[in-house]
Design a protein around this motif. Structure first.
Motif, PDB file in Angstrom:
ATOM      1  N   ASP B  84      29.848  49.204  45.195  1.00 19.05           N
ATOM      2  CA  ASP B  84      30.005  49.086  46.648  1.00 19.05           C
ATOM      3  C   ASP B  84      29.088  48.006  47.651  1.00 19.05           C
ATOM      4  OD1 ASP B  84      30.650  52.179  46.867  1.00 19.05           O
ATOM      5  OD2 ASP B  84      28.627  52.821  46.045  1.00 19.05           O
ATOM      6  N   LYS B  85      28.445  47.742  46.681  1.00 21.51           N
ATOM      7  CA  LYS B  85      27.540  46.557  47.390  1.00 21.51           C
ATOM      8  C   LYS B  85      27.990  44.776  47.089  1.00 21.51           C
ATOM      9  CE  LYS B  85      24.407  48.743  49.157  1.00 21.51           C
ATOM     10  NZ  LYS B  85      23.632  49.814  48.134  1.00 21.51           N
ATOM     11  N   VAL B  86      29.060  44.818  46.019  1.00 20.78           N
ATOM     12  CA  VAL B  86      29.743  43.651  45.485  1.00 20.78           C
ATOM     13  C   VAL B  86      30.667  43.332  45.520  1.00 20.78           C
ATOM     14  CG1 VAL B  86      29.423  41.751  43.967  1.00 20.78           C
ATOM     15  CG2 VAL B  86      27.244  43.572  43.853  1.00 20.78           C
ATOM     16  N   GLY B  87      30.897  42.093  46.360  1.00 21.80           N
ATOM     17  CA  GLY B  87      32.346  41.680  46.461  1.00 21.80           C
ATOM     18  C   GLY B  87      33.045  41.103  44.900  1.00 21.80           C
ATOM     19  N   PHE B  88      33.665  40.320  44.698  1.00 18.53           N
ATOM     20  CA  PHE B  88      33.613  38.838  43.697  1.00 18.53           C
ATOM     21  C   PHE B  88      35.295  38.060  44.144  1.00 18.53           C
ATOM     22  CE2 PHE B  88      31.106  41.051  40.593  1.00 18.53           C
ATOM     23  CZ  PHE B  88      29.905  39.782  40.191  1.00 18.53           C
ATOM     24  N   ILE B  89      34.918  37.075  44.249  1.00 18.74           N
ATOM     25  CA  ILE B  89      35.687  36.124  43.859  1.00 18.74           C
ATOM     26  C   ILE B  89      35.872  35.379  43.526  1.00 18.74           C
ATOM     27  CG2 ILE B  89      37.040  34.602  45.197  1.00 18.74           C
ATOM     28  CD1 ILE B  89      35.744  35.661  48.090  1.00 18.74           C
ATOM     29  N   PHE B  90      37.184  34.825  42.044  1.00 17.43           N
ATOM     30  CA  PHE B  90      37.222  34.276  41.401  1.00 17.43           C
ATOM     31  C   PHE B  90      38.190  33.132  41.374  1.00 17.43           C
ATOM     32  CE2 PHE B  90      37.426  38.827  39.628  1.00 17.43           C
ATOM     33  CZ  PHE B  90      36.090  38.299  39.246  1.00 17.43           C
ATOM     34  N   GLN B  91      37.842  32.185  40.697  1.00 14.65           N
ATOM     35  CA  GLN B  91      38.671  30.701  40.638  1.00 14.65           C
ATOM     36  C   GLN B  91      40.047  30.402  40.253  1.00 14.65           C
ATOM     37  OE1 GLN B  91      37.009  27.396  37.692  1.00 14.65           O
ATOM     38  NE2 GLN B  91      38.929  26.531  38.443  1.00 14.65           N
ATOM     39  N   PHE B  92      40.827  31.835  39.159  1.00 12.48           N
ATOM     40  CA  PHE B  92      42.095  31.515  39.164  1.00 12.48           C
ATOM     41  C   PHE B  92      42.030  33.634  39.580  1.00 12.48           C
ATOM     42  CE2 PHE B  92      40.070  28.769  35.647  1.00 12.48           C
ATOM     43  CZ  PHE B  92      41.371  27.712  36.201  1.00 12.48           C
ATOM     44  N   TYR B  93      41.766  33.252  40.543  1.00 11.04           N
ATOM     45  CA  TYR B  93      42.166  34.851  41.311  1.00 11.04           C
ATOM     46  C   TYR B  93      42.095  36.038  40.247  1.00 11.04           C
ATOM     47  CZ  TYR B  93      44.055  30.764  42.457  1.00 11.04           C
ATOM     48  OH  TYR B  93      44.805  28.972  42.355  1.00 11.04           O
ATOM     49  N   ARG B 145      44.148  34.000  48.540  1.00 11.69           N
ATOM     50  CA  ARG B 145      42.904  34.857  49.615  1.00 11.69           C
ATOM     51  C   ARG B 145      43.412  36.500  49.986  1.00 11.69           C
ATOM     52  NH1 ARG B 145      44.927  33.015  54.816  1.00 11.69           N
ATOM     53  NH2 ARG B 145      44.834  30.665  54.693  1.00 11.69           N
ATOM     54  N   ILE B 146      44.568  37.156  48.949  1.00 10.90           N
ATOM     55  CA  ILE B 146      44.822  38.489  48.204  1.00 10.90           C
ATOM     56  C   ILE B 146      43.351  38.621  47.576  1.00 10.90           C
ATOM     57  CG2 ILE B 146      45.407  39.873  46.404  1.00 10.90           C
ATOM     58  CD1 ILE B 146      47.727  38.357  49.337  1.00 10.90           C
ATOM     59  N   SER B 147      42.468  37.713  46.428  1.00 11.81           N
ATOM     60  CA  SER B 147      41.422  38.262  46.188  1.00 11.81           C
ATOM     61  C   SER B 147      40.585  38.360  46.770  1.00 11.81           C
ATOM     62  CB  SER B 147      41.514  36.614  45.553  1.00 11.81           C
ATOM     63  OG  SER B 147      39.941  36.724  44.561  1.00 11.81           O
ATOM     64  N   ILE B 148      40.017  37.617  48.320  1.00 10.89           N
ATOM     65  CA  ILE B 148      39.340  37.476  48.435  1.00 10.89           C
ATOM     66  C   ILE B 148      39.662  38.823  49.354  1.00 10.89           C
ATOM     67  CG2 ILE B 148      38.366  36.344  51.373  1.00 10.89           C
ATOM     68  CD1 ILE B 148      39.165  33.930  50.020  1.00 10.89           C
ATOM     69  N   ALA B 149      40.616  39.523  50.127  1.00 13.64           N
ATOM     70  CA  ALA B 149      41.347  40.346  50.441  1.00 13.64           C
ATOM     71  C   ALA B 149      40.462  41.129  49.503  1.00 13.64           C
ATOM     72  CB  ALA B 149      42.525  40.810  50.824  1.00 13.64           C
ATOM     73  N   ARG B 150      40.993  41.892  48.654  1.00 15.07           N
ATOM     74  CA  ARG B 150      40.718  42.466  47.695  1.00 15.07           C
ATOM     75  C   ARG B 150      38.470  42.667  47.415  1.00 15.07           C
ATOM     76  NH1 ARG B 150      41.840  41.146  41.616  1.00 15.07           N
ATOM     77  NH2 ARG B 150      40.233  39.678  42.152  1.00 15.07           N
ATOM     78  N   ALA B 151      37.979  41.293  47.546  1.00 15.52           N
ATOM     79  CA  ALA B 151      36.393  42.115  47.981  1.00 15.52           C
ATOM     80  C   ALA B 151      36.119  42.371  49.187  1.00 15.52           C
ATOM     81  CB  ALA B 151      36.408  40.410  47.600  1.00 15.52           C
ATOM     82  N   LEU B 152      36.614  41.491  50.370  1.00 14.40           N
ATOM     83  CA  LEU B 152      35.881  42.453  51.509  1.00 14.40           C
ATOM     84  C   LEU B 152      36.828  43.416  51.633  1.00 14.40           C
ATOM     85  CD1 LEU B 152      37.612  39.277  54.027  1.00 14.40           C
ATOM     86  CD2 LEU B 152      35.166  40.096  53.321  1.00 14.40           C
TER      87      LEU B 152
END
Lengths: 742, 234
Positions: B84-93, B145-152
């Motif tokens: 609920d609180k955290v979104g992760f963005i990784f170097q290798f997506y 970008r997809i990885s960011i979208a997944r976090a957002l």
């Protein structure tokens, strides 16, 4: 809510199709065999039971020295039904006997398989196998004893489902023997026919009526329903079907479990980062476990559905395989929903817990470790550390390390090879054991060509013959009754050879027990055993001098003089003569006649389908072996992608790389096969005892077949290597070096 | 303060030898700030991110996120926190290779209580036209970008970025940083970026520098000191 990650299951399976297809096929095969065998044996059991009930199988049948005069009085006094029966062995042509029975009305009535019943005086109904072999068709006429008979139909008799000519015969041969039924009126044209009786005891008390019959007229032959080979053989075969149907699929499922465990372990290792990401996204451990359990679930359900459906279709040919040697009523395969449900649930029961354990083990790693792709990707195990390989060439060292690095996988490969070999050798051993039993019996033990059994005790020995006598006996061991035949043989008999375990001829002036009976009664040489004559309940104790490993059945041989004296029979009387020449004797005295060459010929006919079965089993083992070796080899290639790539970069030729990666398992294949040889001996021994308790089948496996078996397994290995070779060739030098995992 | 770390200690064992990944680390970050954590390999950056994200635990100290001491949460509570609180963005997506872009975002939205509309998020990251593509059909920048979208899509309060531009070229990296700034401004999301790249510190409200598990610099910047993304370069 359907979790979106579930969509990845089918895609992952599609991407790794060779691995999952292997498990899918094994599940399919196992469910197919489970359903096929169990539906076939269940339907056979039901059909045979209802046939026996509808056509009133006898409790016992017997021959007496002189006909019983007042059957009705006996029936009333002992609450039994007795039907007088006639049989006549007609020499239908130069090399075949058609045993003609009269039509019964109360007991052992015939069942029409095709055509119609006996309606006219000159109607005859025949067993279909004999009719087929002799081109006899319904509606056509055939000449018997110079008289025309119309073939009204094809039939089977409840007490004659296994069409062996003599009680002690093992094999059927419709070319040389068959049965037929004619009306009671027509039977009068055969004055030389033998009379015997079939009996049903309504209160189950056979003993009292048997004693009374013995008082009225000496019983010369008594066959209880449980001793009737023509019936028990069918039951035993159905039983063996049930055993195979229960054991084989479970073994394949256990193998599938092992294989799927490796596949899932490998999949989890490659998906560590994804699992770590799912953790980071907030997925619970239970959700991740549930996701990975979907793999065995999808495989089990799809493989189970396909296998179960195929099994329904397999049941018919399987029952036909069992039926070919029996004269049984038509079998309709009944869809037993219990078996269908078990078949669908069974793979789940095996595969879900296995995968659960594997996933649970993998998820012991922390999310951080998973995000890093797992810890210690390549572990060096104890064996690899300790083994000094300095004196080996690089190629050998590379191969040994390949084997040692993943002991579990190597072990499962070995077990799989052993299992595939066992399946293969099962066929060969059955074949060789039967061959050995028959040829040892007919060439080394029974050295006569012809035997004649009389319908009463005889005193005058025909010229150039040896005489013997026999009677059915029973003995108790651990509160169980064991039936056997007590033979009285001449002390200087040349036509019967009994040997000890070392092959030395035993003196027939002694008491000799066959080893199969000795095992059942747990008797050693010099021990004594109490025998009960099943014809008259006469009981006596004899000392066993020798135990002979001949395969003639459950028999005690004693000197003929001793036999007559113990059974209170006249001195020098006998019931059977054996000879190398055909005898010219009065047919009215003969109860049965046996020609050894017919028996051997019958065996050749009998083993033909067994040889097909060996072929089919070999094919199944080839497929199973191929699937497992291929799946494991594919995984080895996957795991060694980086090494393969590096070797290629270093200038190794593709062939050399293939040899290094793929050839290491040859040792495992050889060891796996070698283990199967002693194992098959033990397993077949148990199988023969469980499936055919009345036949003392020796376990034999010819060296020639050991070599052929090995070659088949080797070909399986080479084919899977050939298929995998393409994968090695396809690995690009750049791609695998980029790989983050491994 | 949205994030408050007090005397955090984290020790790993490597070959039987203890290794202090975080040594007495204390820091605070306000809600809606972008903080960049700099430091060489082995300085404890990733460890700091992991313990903040609730995927690793500390040996001692206190980590307050909002009003919660996440070190006192049970494993299940930590899972809910991550969810609920955290979104992760990784170097290798770390995208699921056999799920489409859209499905990769759904992986997160599916389990989130207050998820945003997937299409809106895809549009926000400029990937609406790529929704049916699989990761292997996308460039590195597009995957991120997809990885960011997944976090957002989970609408998290805290976005933890582990070297988000580490595998990208300069131009793409700039686009990703710009996207993160937009997210920060639009959703008031607190963003922690760990990186080797000193230049990225230009866009941050806070710059924290670690070495051998210890904070050696913790600097807040004034609005004037914060550079627009177009002006950072390396």
């Amino acid at each position: 809510m359907v979790m979106v990650i579930k969509r990845k299951i089918i895609r992952t399976i599609r991407e790794n199709k060779s691995r999952f297809l292997g498990s899918f096929l094994l599940i399919t095969i196992s469910c197919m065999l489970f359903v096929g065998f169990n539906l076939a044996s269940g339907s056979l059991r039901t059909s045979v039971d209802s046939f026996l009930e509808q056509h009133t199988i006898d409790d016992a049948s017997f021959y007496v020295q002189k006909p019983i005069e007042n059957v009705a009085a006996l029936e009333e006094e002992f609450n039994v039904t007795i039907e007088t029966r006639k049989s006549y062995d007609l020499a239908y042509n130069s090399n075949s006997i058609l045993r003609i029975f009269n039509e019964t009305s109360k007991i052992d009535t015939y069942s029409i398989l095709e055509g119609g019943p006996i309606e006219r005086l000159n109607d005859i109904v025949i067993d279909p196998s004999y009719a087929k072999q002799h081109s006899l068709k319904i509606g056509e006429n055939t000449t018997i004893n110079g008289k025309q008979y119309r073939i009204a139909g094809f039939i089977t008799l409840p007490d004659f489902m296994y069409l062996v000519k003599e009680d002690q015969d093992i094999l059927v041969n419709p070319e040389t023997f068959g049965i037929a039924v004619i009306s009671n009126e027509a039977m009068k044209d055969f004055p030389d026919s033998s009379t015997f009786y079939s009996l049903i005891a309504h209160d189950g008390n056979i003993k009292a009526v048997k004693n009374e019959i013995n008082k009225l007229s000496t019983i010369i032959k008594w066959v209880d329903q449980t001793d009737n080979m023509r019936l028990t053989h069918v039951n035993e075969n159905i039983k063996s079907f049930i055993i195979v149907g229960k054991i084989l699929p479970v073994i394949i499922l256990i193998l599938t479990c092992a294989l799927l465990a490796i596949i899932m372990w490998r999949l989890l290792r490659t998906e560590y980062v994804q699992i770590g990401t799912l953790y980071a996204l907030g997925y619970k451990k239970s959700e991740i476990i549930k996701h990975y359990l979907s793999y065995p679930f999808v495989l089990s359900i799809s493989g189970g559905l396909l296998g179960t459906s195929l099994g329904i279709f397999l049941a018919k040919p399987l029952s036909a395989l069992l039926l070919f040697k029996y004269n049984l009523p038509h079998i309709d395969i009944e869809l037993d929903y219990v078996y269908l449900c078990i078949s669908l649930v069974l793979p789940l029961l095996f595969l879900i817990p296995t995968t659960f354990l594997v996933v649970k083990m993998a998820l012991r790693l922390s999310p951080v470790t998973l995000l890093r792709g797992g810890a210690n990707k390549t572990k060096i195990n104890f064996l690899e550390k300790k083994l000094n390989m300095d004196f080996f060439s690089f190629n050998t060292k590379f191969k040994i390390r390949g084997i040692l690095r993943n002991i579990t996988r190597t072990f499962i490969l070995m077990i799989s090879i052993t299992f595939a070999s066992l399946l293969l050798l099962f066929g060969f051993t059955t074949n060789d054991s039967m061959d050995y039993m028959i040829y040892d019996n007919y060439t080394n033990t029974l050295k006569y060509n012809y035997s004649y059994i009389f319908n009463s005790l005889q005193q005058d020995r025909p010229k150039d013959t040896e005489i013997l006598s026999f009677a059915p006996f029973e003995a108790k061991h651990n509160k169980e009754n064991y039936n056997f035949i007590l033979y009285g043989v001449e002390k200087d008999s040349k036509l019967l050879s009994l040997r000890d375990a070392d092959g030395n001829e035993l003196s027939k002036d002694s008491v000799i027990m066959t080893s199969s009976l000795a095992k059942k009664l747990d008797i050693q040489e010099s021990e004594s055993v109490t025998l009960i004559n099943k014809l008259n309940d006469l009981t006596f104790k004899i000392n066993i001098d020798h135990i002979s490993p001949v395969y003639t059945g459950d028999i005690i041989y004693i000197p003929l003089s001793m036999f007559n004296s113990l059974n209170n029979y006249p001195k020098n009387s006998f019931m059977e003569v054996i000879s190398n020449e055909k005898l010219e004797t009065d047919k009215t005295n003969i109860l049965s006649f046996n020609d050894k060459s017919e028996q051997i010929e019958g065996y050749q006919t009998f083993v033909k389908p067994i040889r097909y079965m060996v072929g089919v089993v070999a094919l199944i083992s080839f497929v199973i072996g191929l699937i497992i070796i291929y799946v494991i080899t594919t995984m080895i290639i996957e795991e060694n992608k980086a090494s393969i790539s590096l070797l290629k970069i270093l200038g190794y030729s593709k062939q050399k790389v293939s040899a290094l990666i793929l050839n290491s398992n040859i040792f495992v294949v050889i060891i796996g096969y070698c283990i199967s040889i002693p194992l098959i001996n033990q397993l077949m021994d148990l199988f023969f005892k469980a499936a055919f308790p009345s036949m003392a089948i020796p376990t034999k496996l010819e060296f020639k077949n050991i070599v052929i078996g090995f070659l088949i397994i080797l070909v399986t290995y080479e084919v899977s290597k050939y298929l995998s070779k393409k994968k090695v060739m396809e690995i690009s030098m750049a791609d695998s070096l980029k790989s983050r995992v491994e | 303060m949205y994030i408050q770390l007090n005397q955090v200690q984290k020790t790993y064992e490597s070959g039987g030898i203890p290794f202090k990944a975080l040594n007495d680390v204390s820091l605070t970050i306000k809600e809606g700030q972008i903080a960049v954590i700099l430091g060489p390999s082995g300085s404890g950056k990733s460890t700091l991110l992991n313990v903040l994200g609730g995927i690793d635990r500390i040996n001692s100290g206190e980590i307050m996120v909002g009003q919660t001491d996440i070190n006192k949460l049970t494993d299940n509570q930590l899972t809910v926190y991550r969810r609920d609180k955290v979104g992760f963005i990784f170097q290798f997506y770390n995208l699921m290779p056999n799920l489409t872009s859209y499905e990769n975002i759904e992986v997160a939205s599916n389990i989130s209580k207050n998820s945003l509309n997937t299409d809106d998020v895809l549009e926000a990251v400029g990937m609406k036209d790529m929704k049916k593509r699989f990761p292997r059909e996308l460039s590195g920048g597009q995957q991120q970008r997809i990885s960011i979208a997944r976090a957002l899509v989970k609408n998290p309060k805290l976005l933890l970025c582990d070297e988000p531009t580490g595998a990208l070229d300069f131009a793409t990296s700039q686009e990703i940083i710009k996207l993160l700034i937009e997210v920060n401004q639009k959703f008031n999301t607190t963003i922690l970026i760990i990186t080797h790249n000193e230049a990225i510190a230009g866009i941050a409200h806070r710059v924290i520098r670690l070495r051998s598990g210890e904070i050696i610099e913790d600097r807040s910047k004034s609005e004037e000191e914060i550079l627009p993304v177009e002006r950072i370069e390396w």
